[in-house]
Write a protein that holds these residues in place. Structure first.
Motif, PDB file in Angstrom:
ATOM      1  N   LYS A 141      -6.784  41.778  56.891  1.00 11.27           N
ATOM      2  CA  LYS A 141      -6.497  40.530  57.610  1.00 11.27           C
ATOM      3  C   LYS A 141      -5.387  40.709  58.642  1.00 11.27           C
ATOM      4  CE  LYS A 141      -5.136  35.713  56.909  1.00 11.27           C
ATOM      5  NZ  LYS A 141      -4.740  34.681  55.922  1.00 11.27           N
ATOM      6  N   ALA A 142      -4.289  41.363  58.265  1.00 10.40           N
ATOM      7  CA  ALA A 142      -3.164  41.523  59.190  1.00 10.40           C
ATOM      8  C   ALA A 142      -3.569  42.285  60.442  1.00 10.40           C
ATOM      9  CB  ALA A 142      -1.996  42.221  58.490  1.00 10.40           C
ATOM     10  N   ALA A 143      -4.429  43.293  60.268  1.00  8.28           N
ATOM     11  CA  ALA A 143      -4.870  44.082  61.415  1.00  8.28           C
ATOM     12  C   ALA A 143      -5.796  43.275  62.317  1.00  8.28           C
ATOM     13  CB  ALA A 143      -5.568  45.357  60.942  1.00  8.28           C
ATOM     14  N   VAL A 144      -6.713  42.540  61.705  1.00 11.13           N
ATOM     15  CA  VAL A 144      -7.632  41.715  62.502  1.00 11.13           C
ATOM     16  C   VAL A 144      -6.849  40.647  63.260  1.00 11.13           C
ATOM     17  CG1 VAL A 144      -9.623  40.180  62.408  1.00 11.13           C
ATOM     18  CG2 VAL A 144      -9.535  42.179  60.914  1.00 11.13           C
ATOM     19  N   GLU A 145      -5.865  40.056  62.606  1.00 10.04           N
ATOM     20  CA  GLU A 145      -5.018  39.081  63.302  1.00 10.04           C
ATOM     21  C   GLU A 145      -4.227  39.757  64.418  1.00 10.04           C
ATOM     22  OE1 GLU A 145      -2.813  37.387  60.076  1.00 10.04           O
ATOM     23  OE2 GLU A 145      -4.317  35.807  59.720  1.00 10.04           O
ATOM     24  N   GLY A 146      -3.864  41.026  64.204  1.00  9.16           N
ATOM     25  CA  GLY A 146      -3.179  41.776  65.251  1.00  9.16           C
ATOM     26  C   GLY A 146      -4.066  41.998  66.465  1.00  9.16           C
ATOM     27  N   VAL A 147      -5.352  42.232  66.221  1.00 17.28           N
ATOM     28  CA  VAL A 147      -6.297  42.363  67.335  1.00 17.28           C
ATOM     29  C   VAL A 147      -6.395  41.033  68.071  1.00 17.28           C
ATOM     30  CG1 VAL A 147      -8.688  42.831  67.985  1.00 17.28           C
ATOM     31  CG2 VAL A 147      -7.611  44.211  66.202  1.00 17.28           C
ATOM     32  N   LYS A 148      -6.438  39.935  67.322  1.00 17.73           N
ATOM     33  CA  LYS A 148      -6.514  38.610  67.947  1.00 17.73           C
ATOM     34  C   LYS A 148      -5.295  38.330  68.820  1.00 17.73           C
ATOM     35  CE  LYS A 148      -7.989  34.946  65.920  1.00 17.73           C
ATOM     36  NZ  LYS A 148      -8.120  33.797  64.992  1.00 17.73           N
ATOM     37  N   SER A 149      -4.128  38.742  68.342  1.00 17.26           N
ATOM     38  CA  SER A 149      -2.883  38.453  69.068  1.00 17.26           C
ATOM     39  C   SER A 149      -2.610  39.431  70.204  1.00 17.26           C
ATOM     40  CB  SER A 149      -1.701  38.474  68.095  1.00 17.26           C
ATOM     41  OG  SER A 149      -1.446  39.801  67.639  1.00 17.26           O
ATOM     42  N   GLY A 150      -3.354  40.534  70.233  1.00 18.38           N
ATOM     43  CA  GLY A 150      -3.128  41.550  71.260  1.00 18.38           C
ATOM     44  C   GLY A 150      -2.133  42.618  70.859  1.00 18.38           C
ATOM     45  N   GLU A 151      -1.640  42.581  69.616  1.00 19.63           N
ATOM     46  CA  GLU A 151      -0.690  43.592  69.147  1.00 19.63           C
ATOM     47  C   GLU A 151      -1.402  44.852  68.665  1.00 19.63           C
ATOM     48  OE1 GLU A 151       2.903  40.681  67.597  1.00 19.63           O
ATOM     49  OE2 GLU A 151       1.197  41.076  66.276  1.00 19.63           O
TER      50      GLU A 151
ATOM     51  N   TYR B  15     -13.608  37.620  62.597  1.00 21.77           N
ATOM     52  CA  TYR B  15     -12.622  36.855  61.832  1.00 21.77           C
ATOM     53  C   TYR B  15     -13.288  35.692  61.091  1.00 21.77           C
ATOM     54  CZ  TYR B  15      -8.103  34.781  60.694  1.00 21.77           C
ATOM     55  OH  TYR B  15      -7.009  34.291  60.015  1.00 21.77           O
ATOM     56  N   LYS B  16     -14.189  35.020  61.764  1.00 24.23           N
ATOM     57  CA  LYS B  16     -14.854  33.871  61.139  1.00 24.23           C
ATOM     58  C   LYS B  16     -15.732  34.281  59.960  1.00 24.23           C
ATOM     59  CE  LYS B  16     -14.892  30.947  65.274  1.00 24.23           C
ATOM     60  NZ  LYS B  16     -15.727  30.293  66.318  1.00 24.23           N
ATOM     61  N   SER B  17     -16.432  35.411  60.093  1.00 22.59           N
ATOM     62  CA  SER B  17     -17.401  35.794  59.061  1.00 22.59           C
ATOM     63  C   SER B  17     -16.803  36.641  57.948  1.00 22.59           C
ATOM     64  CB  SER B  17     -18.572  36.557  59.697  1.00 22.59           C
ATOM     65  OG  SER B  17     -18.114  37.745  60.329  1.00 22.59           O
ATOM     66  N   ASN B  18     -15.642  37.254  58.178  1.00 24.96           N
ATOM     67  CA  ASN B  18     -15.090  38.167  57.182  1.00 24.96           C
ATOM     68  C   ASN B  18     -13.695  37.813  56.681  1.00 24.96           C
ATOM     69  OD1 ASN B  18     -16.946  40.815  56.996  1.00 24.96           O
ATOM     70  ND2 ASN B  18     -17.033  39.985  59.061  1.00 24.96           N
ATOM     71  N   ILE B  19     -12.959  37.020  57.428  1.00 26.78           N
ATOM     72  CA  ILE B  19     -11.603  36.658  57.025  1.00 26.78           C
ATOM     73  C   ILE B  19     -11.541  35.195  56.593  1.00 26.78           C
ATOM     74  CG2 ILE B  19      -9.185  36.571  57.702  1.00 26.78           C
ATOM     75  CD1 ILE B  19     -10.339  39.409  57.583  1.00 26.78           C
ATOM     76  N   GLU B  20     -12.075  34.310  57.433  1.00 26.55           N
ATOM     77  CA  GLU B  20     -12.044  32.876  57.112  1.00 26.55           C
ATOM     78  C   GLU B  20     -12.998  32.521  55.974  1.00 26.55           C
ATOM     79  OE1 GLU B  20     -10.654  30.767  61.286  1.00 26.55           O
ATOM     80  OE2 GLU B  20     -12.780  30.773  60.759  1.00 26.55           O
ATOM     81  N   SER B  21     -14.071  33.290  55.820  1.00 28.76           N
ATOM     82  CA  SER B  21     -15.033  33.013  54.756  1.00 28.76           C
ATOM     83  C   SER B  21     -15.266  34.272  53.927  1.00 28.76           C
ATOM     84  CB  SER B  21     -16.362  32.519  55.348  1.00 28.76           C
ATOM     85  OG  SER B  21     -16.925  33.495  56.207  1.00 28.76           O
ATOM     86  N   GLU B  22     -15.735  34.082  52.699  1.00 32.77           N
ATOM     87  CA  GLU B  22     -15.994  35.197  51.802  1.00 32.77           C
ATOM     88  C   GLU B  22     -17.224  35.962  52.272  1.00 32.77           C
ATOM     89  OE1 GLU B  22     -16.023  35.835  46.963  1.00 32.77           O
ATOM     90  OE2 GLU B  22     -16.753  33.968  47.816  1.00 32.77           O
ATOM     91  N   PRO B  23     -17.150  37.296  52.364  1.00 30.16           N
ATOM     92  CA  PRO B  23     -18.319  38.064  52.804  1.00 30.16           C
ATOM     93  C   PRO B  23     -19.524  37.797  51.911  1.00 30.16           C
ATOM     94  CG  PRO B  23     -16.356  39.447  52.767  1.00 30.16           C
ATOM     95  CD  PRO B  23     -15.977  38.158  52.104  1.00 30.16           C
TER      96      PRO B  23
END
Length: 364
Positions: free
Chosen positions: A272-282, A338-346
């Motif tokens: 999750k932290a890495a995917v959020e990092g991609v979203k934020s541009g970090e 993010y929507k299919s794998n982080i916000e919801s259960e795979p």
């Protein structure tokens, strides 16, 4: 069963004396650190062995295992090596003895060499086992039919290279980068570094300033990157890491210097932290191997074999040693991922045993 699907309802949204176990010195002590209610005499115990629950990747693995165990009404025991091969071997030795071999194992060995004695002990005890990520090149499931059901890994050279390409692109194709590696003897870490090296060699304007191992750990990565920032300063244009946990540590070191988002980072695992990092541009990129799938299907496949749903010895080699399906996550697809794998259960179809096979593991 030609399509590899098992006709039983497992689709959800989310051995006597142990001849081979003698190599492990099977004893009667229970593994330290796990609590249980008592083993059912007529039902197998599902066992998963992983490195550390403090790593978000393995936490997601455990979640997948728990969901699968609940779906089939079996007890799950989670063993944690904490990066200690001797502990990992001792814990599996103890659980083999405790269950009398009435178990199924999903194994992520701490180091490549650990897989051989564990697999041999399981085969001798008639325990079905699936291993992931790491094993010696001369250890094959078909040499331990039918109990060594399958081995799955993800193409480290490919994904190490794809994240390196994303990093190079994010820095405009030129400049200095630094790189964080996993455990030095780990086959996956070696393969990912090989992918990085190929990309660097293909880009003459990119210079690898330094490479150091941080043993997959965020805290070690933080310390290494902090030292690099002192040593190289603004020569560092990007940071490549062989997994997300180290990449997160690198990002925190950058954040401490006000450089988060200015020096892009890449990792592998899709936490999750890495995917959020991609979203934020970090982050420039991460790769998801779907640890939820690994934790659940790593039990579903050998358990299906133990029930006689399929005969591992009759399966093609690409179903015994195979590359799983990874997803490279960049700014181009991060919102959908993010929507299919982080916000919801795979969503995992436990009957689709071979749906994520992408080819037989190359000899190496």
């Amino acid at each position: 069963m030609k399509d590899g699907r098992i006709p039983f309802s497992m689709s959800l949204t989310r051995r006597g004396a142990l001849k081979g176990a003698a190599a492990l010195g099977v004893g009667l002590a229970a593994p330290a650190g796990f609590v249980r209610r008592g083993f059912a005499a007529d039902k197998p115990t599902l066992v998963t062995s992983i490195r550390s629950l403090s790593n978000p990747y393995h936490a997601a693995w455990k979640q997948g295992a728990e969901t699968y165990a609940k779906s089939v009404g079996l007890e799950l025991v989670t063993l944690v090596t904490e990066g200690d091969s001797e502990k990992g071997l001792a814990d599996i030795r103890a659980i083999l003895a405790k269950t009398g071999g009435n178990m199924v194992l999903n194994l992520d060995p701490n180091d490549s060499a650990d897989a051989t004695p564990i697999v041999e002990a399981c085969a001798a005890a008639k325990v079905y086992v699936m291993s992931q990520w790491n094993k010696p090149a001369d250890l094959h499931p078909w040499d331990h039919n039918p109990y060594y059901t399958a081995f799955v890994t993800f193409d480290g050279e490919r994904y190490g290279g794809e994240t390196a390409e994303a990093l190079v692109k994010s820095i405009g194709g030129k400049g200095g980068i630094v790189a964080l590696g996993g455990i030095i003897s780990n086959t996956v870490a070696i393969a990912r570094k090989a992918g990085l090296d190929k990309v660097v060699a293909a880009h003459p304007d990119v210079k690898l300033l330094d490479f150091q191992v941080a043993d997959w750990q965020s805290t070690k990565a933080y310390d290494v990157v902090a030292a690099w920032l002192t040593r190289f300063g603004d020569e560092i244009k990007g940071i490549w890491a062989a997994n997300d946990d180290m990449a997160v540590g690198a990002l925190e070191a950058l954040r401490a210097e006000g450089l988060a988002g200015k020096v892009p980072v890449t990792g592998i695992d899709g936490i999750k932290a890495a995917v959020e990092g991609v979203k934020s541009g970090e982050f420039a990129a991460t790769v998801s191997s779907d640890p939820y799938w690994q934790g659940s299907m790593g039990l579903a496949i050998p358990y299906a074999a133990s029930l006689g749903k399929f005969d591992p010895a009759k399966e093609p080699k690409e179903h015994r040693e195979f590359y799983g399906q990874g997803i490279v996550v960049t700014k181009d697809n991060v919102e959908a991922f993010y929507k299919s794998n982080i916000e919801s259960e795979p969503k995992i179809d436990y009957g689709d045993l071979w749906g994520r096979v992408t080819g037989q593991v190359r000899p190496g």
